[in-house]
Scaffold this motif. Structure first.
Motif, PDB file in Angstrom:
ATOM      1  N   ARG A 144       2.661   1.491  -3.357  1.00  0.00           N
ATOM      2  CA  ARG A 144       1.723   1.475  -4.483  1.00  0.00           C
ATOM      3  C   ARG A 144       2.108   0.436  -5.535  1.00  0.00           C
ATOM      4  NH1 ARG A 144      -1.771   5.519  -3.795  1.00  0.00           N
ATOM      5  NH2 ARG A 144      -2.665   5.212  -5.870  1.00  0.00           N
ATOM      6  N   ARG A 145       2.652  -0.663  -5.083  1.00  0.00           N
ATOM      7  CA  ARG A 145       2.994  -1.789  -5.939  1.00  0.00           C
ATOM      8  C   ARG A 145       3.071  -3.023  -5.052  1.00  0.00           C
ATOM      9  NH1 ARG A 145       8.252  -3.479  -5.350  1.00  0.00           N
ATOM     10  NH2 ARG A 145       9.618  -2.089  -4.165  1.00  0.00           N
ATOM     11  N   TRP A 158       0.840  -1.203   0.000  1.00  0.00           N
ATOM     12  CA  TRP A 158       0.000   0.000   0.000  1.00  0.00           C
ATOM     13  C   TRP A 158       0.875   1.254   0.000  1.00  0.00           C
ATOM     14  CZ3 TRP A 158      -0.664   4.234   3.141  1.00  0.00           C
ATOM     15  CH2 TRP A 158      -1.802   5.009   2.902  1.00  0.00           C
ATOM     16  N   SER A 161      -5.076  -2.877  -5.644  1.00  0.00           N
ATOM     17  CA  SER A 161      -5.638  -1.754  -6.400  1.00  0.00           C
ATOM     18  C   SER A 161      -6.880  -1.208  -5.699  1.00  0.00           C
ATOM     19  CB  SER A 161      -5.982  -2.196  -7.826  1.00  0.00           C
ATOM     20  OG  SER A 161      -4.811  -2.551  -8.541  1.00  0.00           O
ATOM     21  N   LEU A 165      -5.842   0.645  -2.408  1.00  0.00           N
ATOM     22  CA  LEU A 165      -5.287   1.974  -2.653  1.00  0.00           C
ATOM     23  C   LEU A 165      -6.374   3.026  -2.810  1.00  0.00           C
ATOM     24  CD1 LEU A 165      -2.396   1.012  -5.098  1.00  0.00           C
ATOM     25  CD2 LEU A 165      -2.133   1.950  -2.790  1.00  0.00           C
TER      26      LEU A 165
END
Length: 326
Positions: free
Chosen positions: A219-220, A216, A245, A248
């Protein structure tokens, strides 16, 4: 809010197929906890049901779809709670359920899976190895593989908790959600951010099982080689990209807590709320203990998500001398 995989209309429809025994769970302000935590605390209690966790909200949706389609078998990997829930939901619909788990999983959870009539297969590795074996069984036997958090039904079943928060709770500032595979966090987070976008959604993991939190933050997808935590229900190593996804889009923060804080949270829930909980269910309380200034003056809802705990281990943890924050 950008769109997640979840759909609010489907979440509302899920309530119609979930056994009422799992719905409208207690939600109450626990004033006895507040002096120790320094904020207003409401508990959403997901343990007072036949499988002692929130997981059956999702498996009820899955099993209903399987029954409607004429499917008569399913398999899942589980640290214990999902397996119990799928066994319960499948038994009532005459669906043969196989659960694959690590032989190092909590014995109490494994015994409950057997007692609910599922076939239990144990592997010598961790939960990720159990996932691989469950997938192989599904391919070989041509049966439904139930994948917690990836299967949208598990997320949308869990999301019905969010509907109940919105319908029943006085205004709250923050909801604290245990973060494992992500079904609970993305489900409840989706509803909260759709219906009360000003409320803060905070997800909590143990320091010893940080993969989804690191994912988180960066972001990957970030994986880990191992886990080391008593909170077995959230101890995954390989986050699912689609779930990340969604997370996020709905989570305002993801935080990590120490094992000592988890144990202190379990002890507080026993002493001041009369609740015996598994470690994953104390993550919200642990987050408040570690950062009380952040929550001071707020109204916080924490979801107590499971109580399937080994009695001997529980006594070792909670019966130890009190842990004081430095």
């Amino acid at each position: 809010m950008q769109e997640t995989r979840l759909d609010t209309a489907r979440i509302r429809a899920a309530r119609r197929v979930i056994d009422p025994i799992f719905l409208d769970t207690p939600l109450y302000r626990c004033e006895a906890l507040e002096p120790a935590l320094g904020c207003t605390v409401s508990i959403k209690l997901e343990t007072a049901n036949p499988v002692r966790s929130f997981k059956a909200r999702g498996t009820e949706v899955v099993a209903n779809l399987l029954a409607d389609s004429g499917s008569r078998a399913a398999v899942c990997a589980s640290a214990g709670n999902l397996g119990q829930a799928l066994a319960w939901s499948g038994r009532g619909r005459r669906i043969d359920v196989t659960v694959v788990a690590s032989r190092f999983a909590t014995v109490t959870k494994l015994d409950r899976i057997r007692a609910l009539g599922a076939r239990l297969e144990l592997v010598d590795g961790d939960h990720e190895m159990a996932r691989e074996r469950a997938a192989a069984i599904a391919r070989y036997d041509s049966i439904r593989l139930v994948e917690d958090s990836l299967d949208i039904e598990t997320c949308e079943g869990a999301a019905t908790i969010g509907l109940e928060l919105m319908d029943s709770a006085p205004a709250f500032d923050t909801v604290l959600i245990a973060l494992g595979g992500g079904a609970l966090a993305t489900g409840v987070g989706h509803v909260v951010k759709t219906l009360a976008p000003e409320a803060e959604v905070i997800c909590i993991q143990p320091l010893g099982a940080p993969a989804m939190t690191h994912s988180w933050r960066q972001r990957r997808v970030v994986t880990t080689d191992s886990t080391n935590t008593i909170a077995d229900g959230v101890a995954g190593r390989y986050p699912i990209p689609a779930v990340l996804s969604d997370l996020l889009l709905v989570a305002d923060d993801a935080v990590l807590v120490q094992e000592s804080s988890i144990i202190a949270g379990m002890r507080l829930l026993l002493t001041h709320a009369g609740l015996v909980v598994e470690p994953s269910a104390a993550l919200g309380i642990a987050a408040i203990l570690e950062d009380p200034d952040r929550f001071a003056g707020r109204h916080v809802v924490t979801i107590v998500c499971g109580s399937n705990v080994d009695v001997d281990a529980y006594h070792r943890w909670v019966g130890a001398a009190p842990i004081h924050r430095s």
